[in-house]
Every structure is written in structure tokens, then in C-alpha cells.
Scaffold this active site. Structure first.
Site, short mmCIF file in Angstrom:
data_model
loop_
_atom_site.label_atom_id
_atom_site.label_comp_id
_atom_site.label_asym_id
_atom_site.label_seq_id
_atom_site.Cartn_x
_atom_site.Cartn_y
_atom_site.Cartn_z
N ASP A 36 0.40 -1.32 0.49
CA ASP A 36 -0.11 0.29 -0.14
C ASP A 36 1.05 1.75 -0.17
OD1 ASP A 36 -3.16 0.82 1.04
OD2 ASP A 36 -1.61 1.80 0.99
N TYR A 155 -13.70 6.79 -13.06
CA TYR A 155 -13.87 4.76 -11.67
C TYR A 155 -14.39 4.17 -11.99
CZ TYR A 155 -14.53 2.78 -8.05
OH TYR A 155 -14.98 1.10 -7.25
N1 SER Z 1 -18.87 3.05 -3.14
C1 SER Z 1 -17.85 3.14 -4.95
C2 SER Z 1 -18.05 5.01 -4.79
O1 SER Z 1 -18.56 5.44 -4.26
C3 SER Z 1 -18.37 2.17 -5.71
O2 SER Z 1 -18.34 1.82 -5.87
O3 SER Z 1 -16.61 5.38 -5.09
#
Ligand code: SER
Length: 341
Positions: A36, A155
Site C-alpha cells: 500500500d 471510475y
Molecule cells: N463505493 C464506491 C464509490 O462510491 C463505488 O463502488 O466510489
């Protein structure tokens, strides 16, 4: 002889902590090496064999790992979550995509050296979905793995592409080689809903309003939700998330008919979560000040996902529905946690 180990990247995140604790409690596991960029919190260190402070983008470091260990299984948890990623899309791409391909390549080379596949366990997310509008979100039945995969966040795009990379490394890598290559990466992926832990808070996610609401109430602090009361997405309690990762990791390969599996436990609106929190903490002050950007992201995530493939192929079954998650795990554990700090 290089020692046979399990490697966990992003081990100091909240999924990492839960996983390390569970692996530590299991018998007959190979030693655990964690990586990490922030190191590992001190109280977790006795639970692992080796902690490496380093970056998954550092190829020299990955070369060292390659030569020092026989890596049997990789839990690749390192990632930048959705809200953080929106502010730095190119950094998100580097960490979430380049980081993942670096680890997949490491797994592939390891597999070649030892003549045996390396399991690669990867958490993906409901962020891979993109609902076009709220009416559709309200009306469609729980989404299976391949419906509405049109993410609107970097993301979500990163995670979806990494799912494809995992499939490529498992099924098609070096497809033009003249001799068939039997060994390689055994990629196994769970798509998580929003996760809620009693022990830790996530950093930089968009489903964070749920855990934040709960932790704020336990600490006696007011909370302003950044989403509307009617916002709804699926959630899961952290112990079930760890259970999903480990059950999929240990499932016999021949039972797995796909590489990517939805897993889910319960879907609640922000208002329903606030209601549960207020039952346990009657003085909790929760109100709503939706921020358009993060609200839009949550609105594109599905109301419910269909995890019947996971149930069928590897016996997935969550232990915590909403009631049990809040009243048997989250609230008692969190009360104890803040009492003892
Ligand atoms: N919990 C994550 C986020 O909010 C989504 O997978 O980015």
C-alpha cells in the site's frame, strides 16, 4: 525457493482491513504480503507477514516482488474511488487502469514461472452501470451483469475496462503465439454495491453518505447528506463483502460460468438509512443538502442489481439483510468502537 504468498494491494483501505482480519483468522493460508502506498496501520501489522510501502505504478517494485515471491493469489484492491477520481481523471486512469494491468502482467509472469494459474481477485463496482434517467432507474428490474453498462464516471469506466482486461488476460492473452499456452491468469471479479463498515470510513467514494451518516450519528455529530432523501442504490455490510471475495476466490474454477459477478444485499433510500440510524441514535441530526454533481452520479447507479449468477455458480448468499446489517452488526459494533476511543 521463493516463499508462496498471497498478495494484497491497497491493503490499508477498508476492504483491505476486513480481508486481512478474515485471512488471519483462517487456517492453512499462505503468508500474506501487503502493498500500500500509505503502508499499513500499525494495529493491523501483526496480522500480516510482510508490509511493503510502495506504489503499484512502480515497475521496479513489481520486479522485486516477482523475484522474491511465488504469488499464489492476488487481491488487487488498490484504487481511487469515484468522487476522488472525478477531480483527477488522468490520475484515476493511471492508478485504476495502469495499476491493474501492471498487476495482471505480474500475475501472468508468475503463472508462467510456476506452471500454474494465479488467481486474481478484483473488486469492481455498481459504478460500471449508467442509468439514463430516474424513470428508467425506477422501472427496470434488477440489472444483470451486461445491462446498462454505460458508466458516466471515470471510475466506472476504469472498472469496466479492467473487467475486460481481466477477461483478456484469462482467455485471450498471447492469442497469436504459435504454441498454445495453458497457464495464466485466473481472473475473478465481484461487482460490489456501496459498502458500509462499522470500523472504518471510505475515502473519496460517492456512496459514502451511508457510512458517513452512521458514523456521524455514533460520534454525536450532525450530518448533511449530499444526496436527496429518495436516492436509492444497493448496499452491503463489510463482512458480507469480505465473504464474497473469499468465497469467489476459493470456488472451484469449473463451477464458474463467468468472470464477473454481481453481488448485493439490500437496497435502501438515503431516508431509510437515516431512519435506521435514528432508531439507534434518536438524537442524530441528519438533513439533506444535495450537491448536484454527486447526486447525478448516484442517480446513474442502479436501484438494484441481480446477483443470481453468483448465487447459482458459487453459492453466494449474504448474511446481512438491511435489518441484520444495521441492528446486529453496524450499530452494536460502532457503539462499541466510539465508546472505546
Ligand atoms: N463505493 C464506491 C464509490 O462510491 C463505488 O463502488 O466510489
Amino acid at each position: 525457493m521463493r516463499p508462496k504468498v498471497i498478495l494484497i494491494t491497497g491493503a490499508n483501505g477498508e476492504v483491505g482491513h476486513g480481508l486481512i482480519q478474515r485471512l488471519h483468522a483462517m487456517k492453512d493460508q499462505p503468508p500474506v504480503v501487503v502493498l500500500d502506498i500509505r503502508g499499513l496501520d500499525e494495529h493491523m501489522q501483526p496480522l500480516v507477514d510482510t508490509t511493503i510501502v510502495g506504489d503499484i505504478l512502480d515497475e521496479n517494485l513489481l520486479d522485486t516482488l516477482m523475484s522474491e515471491y511465488e504469488i499464489d493469489m492476488i487481491f488487487h484492491l488498490a484504487a481511487l474511488l469515484s468522487t476522488h477520481s472525478e477531480f483527477r481523471p488522468t490520475s484515476a486512469h493511471r492508478v485504476n487502469v495502469q495499476g491493474t494491468i501492471n498487476l495482471l502482467q505480474l500475475a501472468e509472469e508468475q503463472a508462467r514461472w510456476r506452471g500454474k494459474a494465479v488467481k486474481f481477485i478484483f473488486p469492481s463496482s455498481i459504478a460500471v452501470y449508467g442509468m439514463p434517467d430516474l424513470d428508467t432507474k425506477a422501472q427496470v428490474p434488477p440489472l444483470t451483469e451486461n445491462e446498462y453498462t454505460m458508466p458516466t464516471t471515470i471510475y466506472g469506466c476504469n472498472k469496466l475496462y479492467c473487467e475486460h482486461l481481466g477477461r483478456y488476460y484469462t482467455r485471450h492473452y498471447r492469442q497469436l503465439a504459435t504454441t498454445p499456452e495453458p497457464f495464466g491468469v485466473d481472473f475473478r471479479c465481484v461487482r460490489f454495491p456501496g459498502l458500509i463498515s462499522a470500523l472504518t470510513l471510505p475515502t473519496g467514494g460517492t456512496s459514502d453518505y451511508a457510512p458517513e451518516m452512521l458514523h456521524a450519528a455514533a460520534k454525536g455529530e450532525p450530518y448533511q447528506s449530499f444526496v436527496r432523501p429518495d436516492s436509492v442504490i444497493p448496499f452491503m455490510a463489510m463482512p458480507d463483502a469480505i465473504k464474497a471475495l473469499l468465497t469467489l476466490a476459493h470456488a472451484p474454477r469449473e463451477q464458474l460460468t463467468q468472470l464477473v459477478y454481481n453481488v448485493t444485499s439490500f437496497s435502501l433510500t438515503a431516508e431509510e438509512i437515516a431512519g435506521m440510524v435514528q432508531q439507534a441514535f434518536p438524537n442524530a441530526q441528519i438533513d439533506y443538502a444535495p450537491t448536484p454533481g454527486r447526486q447525478n452520479i448516484v442517480d446513474t447507479w442502479p436501484r438494484e442489481i441481480d446477483d443470481s449468477a453468483a448465487r447459482r455458480d458459487w453459492g453466494w448468499l449474504p448474511e446481512y439483510d438491511a435489518e441484520r446489517a444495521f441492528f446486529r452488526y453496524l450499530i452494536p459494533t460502532i457503539q462499541q468502537r466510539y465508546r472505546s476511543t
